[in-house]
Design an enzyme around this catalytic site. Structure first.
Site, PDB file in Angstrom:
ATOM      1  N   LYS A 261      44.248 -18.805 -15.971  1.00 39.33           N
ATOM      2  CA  LYS A 261      43.487 -17.788 -15.718  1.00 39.33           C
ATOM      3  C   LYS A 261      44.283 -16.850 -14.656  1.00 39.33           C
ATOM      4  CE  LYS A 261      39.818 -15.427 -15.371  1.00 39.33           C
ATOM      5  NZ  LYS A 261      39.502 -14.164 -16.193  1.00 39.33           N
TER       6      LYS A 261
ATOM      7  N   LYS B  43      40.612 -10.616  -5.277  1.00 42.13           N
ATOM      8  CA  LYS B  43      40.534 -12.114  -5.039  1.00 42.13           C
ATOM      9  C   LYS B  43      41.770 -12.775  -5.870  1.00 42.13           C
ATOM     10  CE  LYS B  43      37.729 -14.196  -7.272  1.00 42.13           C
ATOM     11  NZ  LYS B  43      37.505 -14.710  -8.404  1.00 42.13           N
TER      12      LYS B  43
HETATM   13  P1  NAP Z   1      29.190 -12.135  -9.198  1.00 42.54           P
HETATM   14  O1  NAP Z   1      28.393 -11.333 -10.105  1.00 42.54           O
HETATM   15  O2  NAP Z   1      29.711 -11.369  -7.785  1.00 42.54           O
HETATM   16  O3  NAP Z   1      28.256 -13.460  -8.775  1.00 42.54           O
HETATM   17  C1  NAP Z   1      28.908 -14.264  -8.018  1.00 42.54           C
HETATM   18  C2  NAP Z   1      28.059 -15.359  -7.882  1.00 42.54           C
HETATM   19  O4  NAP Z   1      28.572 -16.599  -7.037  1.00 42.54           O
HETATM   20  C3  NAP Z   1      26.500 -15.353  -7.535  1.00 42.54           C
HETATM   21  O5  NAP Z   1      25.750 -16.412  -8.040  1.00 42.54           O
HETATM   22  C4  NAP Z   1      26.605 -15.601  -5.978  1.00 42.54           C
HETATM   23  O6  NAP Z   1      25.207 -16.015  -5.413  1.00 42.54           O
HETATM   24  C5  NAP Z   1      27.555 -16.920  -5.926  1.00 42.54           C
HETATM   25  N1  NAP Z   1      28.075 -16.929  -4.730  1.00 42.54           N
HETATM   26  C6  NAP Z   1      28.733 -16.174  -4.008  1.00 42.54           C
HETATM   27  N2  NAP Z   1      29.340 -16.532  -2.514  1.00 42.54           N
HETATM   28  C7  NAP Z   1      28.704 -17.698  -2.693  1.00 42.54           C
HETATM   29  C8  NAP Z   1      28.694 -18.933  -1.714  1.00 42.54           C
HETATM   30  N3  NAP Z   1      29.158 -18.830  -0.341  1.00 42.54           N
HETATM   31  N4  NAP Z   1      27.945 -20.047  -2.060  1.00 42.54           N
HETATM   32  C9  NAP Z   1      27.243 -20.093  -3.039  1.00 42.54           C
HETATM   33  N5  NAP Z   1      27.104 -19.310  -4.006  1.00 42.54           N
HETATM   34  C10 NAP Z   1      27.844 -18.078  -3.867  1.00 42.54           C
HETATM   35  O7  NAP Z   1      30.485 -12.918 -10.073  1.00 42.54           O
HETATM   36  P2  NAP Z   1      30.655 -12.747 -11.660  1.00 42.54           P
HETATM   37  O8  NAP Z   1      31.075 -11.756 -12.032  1.00 42.54           O
HETATM   38  O9  NAP Z   1      29.422 -13.481 -12.170  1.00 42.54           O
HETATM   39  O10 NAP Z   1      31.997 -13.951 -11.412  1.00 42.54           O
HETATM   40  C11 NAP Z   1      31.651 -15.154 -11.346  1.00 42.54           C
HETATM   41  C12 NAP Z   1      33.332 -15.804 -11.410  1.00 42.54           C
HETATM   42  O11 NAP Z   1      33.843 -15.652 -12.730  1.00 42.54           O
HETATM   43  C13 NAP Z   1      34.027 -15.162 -10.542  1.00 42.54           C
HETATM   44  O12 NAP Z   1      35.012 -16.181  -9.954  1.00 42.54           O
HETATM   45  C14 NAP Z   1      34.881 -14.028 -11.266  1.00 42.54           C
HETATM   46  O13 NAP Z   1      36.356 -13.888 -10.675  1.00 42.54           O
HETATM   47  C15 NAP Z   1      34.979 -14.897 -12.500  1.00 42.54           C
HETATM   48  N6  NAP Z   1      34.900 -13.975 -13.784  1.00 42.54           N
HETATM   49  C16 NAP Z   1      34.361 -12.685 -13.718  1.00 42.54           C
HETATM   50  C17 NAP Z   1      34.406 -12.138 -14.909  1.00 42.54           C
HETATM   51  C18 NAP Z   1      33.735 -10.868 -15.023  1.00 42.54           C
HETATM   52  O14 NAP Z   1      33.772  -9.938 -15.897  1.00 42.54           O
HETATM   53  N7  NAP Z   1      32.467 -10.607 -14.329  1.00 42.54           N
HETATM   54  C19 NAP Z   1      35.105 -12.575 -15.961  1.00 42.54           C
HETATM   55  C20 NAP Z   1      35.716 -13.850 -15.955  1.00 42.54           C
HETATM   56  C21 NAP Z   1      35.673 -14.131 -14.790  1.00 42.54           C
HETATM   57  P3  NAP Z   1      24.579 -14.904  -4.748  1.00 42.54           P
HETATM   58  O15 NAP Z   1      23.400 -14.405  -5.878  1.00 42.54           O
HETATM   59  O16 NAP Z   1      23.513 -15.641  -3.777  1.00 42.54           O
HETATM   60  O17 NAP Z   1      25.240 -13.771  -4.147  1.00 42.54           O
END
Ligand code: NAP
Length: 287
Positions: free
Chosen positions: A173, A241
């Site tokens: 990844k 990150k």
């Molecule tokens: P996001 O919208 O920023 O959501 C982050 C999630 O992580 C939320 O549920 C948040 O909870 C939780 N979180 C953050 N810090 C935390 C902590 N200390 N303890 C517990 N929960 C915590 O992220 P996303 O876009 O869904 O992405 C999630 C992952 O997938 C990341 O690693 C990202 O790099 C990866 N990813 C993202 C994409 C994309 O296009 N968005 C594509 C592929 C992979 P709260 O609601 O409480 O903040």
């Protein structure tokens, strides 16, 4: 398989549409999110809410995590009421977050000591691919554990592949996201340069999208630049990150160094905007 009880931690941009895919496929899904209000979009479609990670583990056969980063994973596994505060016997824990290989190797060992199996299974694709269940999954960990959960992966995406032992999915990844960052900066610089030569963004995108260079990312992010819509599907802070994790793992190539510097410099202003908001800083640089 649809009798399997699924637990899901993390209802951010990706978690919500992925849980909806599992609900659509007929699975019984329970969820936990640190900020409770974010569960509403999935409870509206039938998911049940559980109030701690350990409680969720105890009532699930398969537990997914889709959260921000290594720190989130450490906290969800090791804090009070965390996953590791109960037995993991016969559980399969699947971490789909983009995190380091090192944290996956560490958590895989701790889960094994508690009788369970851990897979790292980060995804390629963004919100649109999550909504249409066309994600691509790259998996590290035990082959039998992978084969046993593959039918669930098939409800989340179009392709999943085991690439090696614990942490191998994360390594794949980080390699893919390095190319993603290069694509984003490349597209932004190309549009900016074309504009400086009097070529309209709309015309350039029509040419690019018909050319041998066309790809889904370019189509979606080109349209975002055209519409000046920088609402996060993939927040810019997450690519920073990922590039830092890749550097920590030894990535030191010329383009990777440049792109890391570009995104790190933009992060203070653009952390919560989409990755393609990098266009705004590159457009200024070119002006
Ligand atoms: P996001 O919208 O920023 O959501 C982050 C999630 O992580 C939320 O549920 C948040 O909870 C939780 N979180 C953050 N810090 C935390 C902590 N200390 N303890 C517990 N929960 C915590 O992220 P996303 O876009 O869904 O992405 C999630 C992952 O997938 C990341 O690693 C990202 O790099 C990866 N990813 C993202 C994409 C994309 O296009 N968005 C594509 C592929 C992979 P709260 O609601 O409480 O903040």
């Amino acid at each position: 398989m649809q009798n399997t009880k699924i637990g899901w931690i993390g209802l951010g941009n990706m978690g919500v549409p992925m849980v909806k895919s599992l609900l659509r496929a007929g699975f019984n899904v329970s969820v936990y999110n640190r900020s409770a209000g974010k569960t509403n979009p999935v409870t509206a479609e039938g998911a049940k809410v559980v109030h701690s990670p350990v409680q969720l583990l105890q009532q699930s056969d398969i537990l997914f995590l889709m959260v921000a980063d290594d720190a989130s994973i450490t906290s969800l596994f090791t804090a009070e009421n965390g996953i590791l505060s109960a037995s993991c016997k016969d559980k399969i824990i699947i971490n789909m977050s983009t995190v380091s290989s090192a944290i996956s190797q560490k958590m895989a060992g701790l889960v094994k000591e508690k009788g369970g199996a851990y897979l790292d299974a980060p995804v390629s694709g963004s919100v649109k691919q999550a909504e249409t269940a066309t994600l691509v999954m790259m998996v590290g960990g035990d082959e039998n554990a992978f084969l046993s959960v593959k039918p669930v992966f098939d409800c989340l995406g179009k392709f999943s592949l085991r690439v090696g032992e614990h942490g191998a999915g994360n390594a794949a990844k980080l390699a893919i996201n390095t190319l993603l960052a290069l694509h984003a900066q490349g597209l932004a610089e190309t549009i900016s340069f074309a504009n400086s030569q009097g070529i309209a963004t709309h015309d350039l995108l029509m040419l690019l999208n018909e050319s041998a260079l066309a790809n889904v990312f370019m189509k979606i992010k080109g349209e975002a630049i055209l519409q000046q819509n920088f609402k996060a599907a993939f927040a810019l802070k997450h690519i920073v990150k990922d590039l830092k994790l890749a550097q920590d793992a030894g990535l030191n190539s010329p383009l990777a160094q440049t792109v890391t510097q570009t995104f790190e410099q933009a992060e203070p202003q653009l952390a919560n905007e989409d990755i393609i908001a990098i266009y705004k800083t590159l457009q200024q640089d070119n002006a």
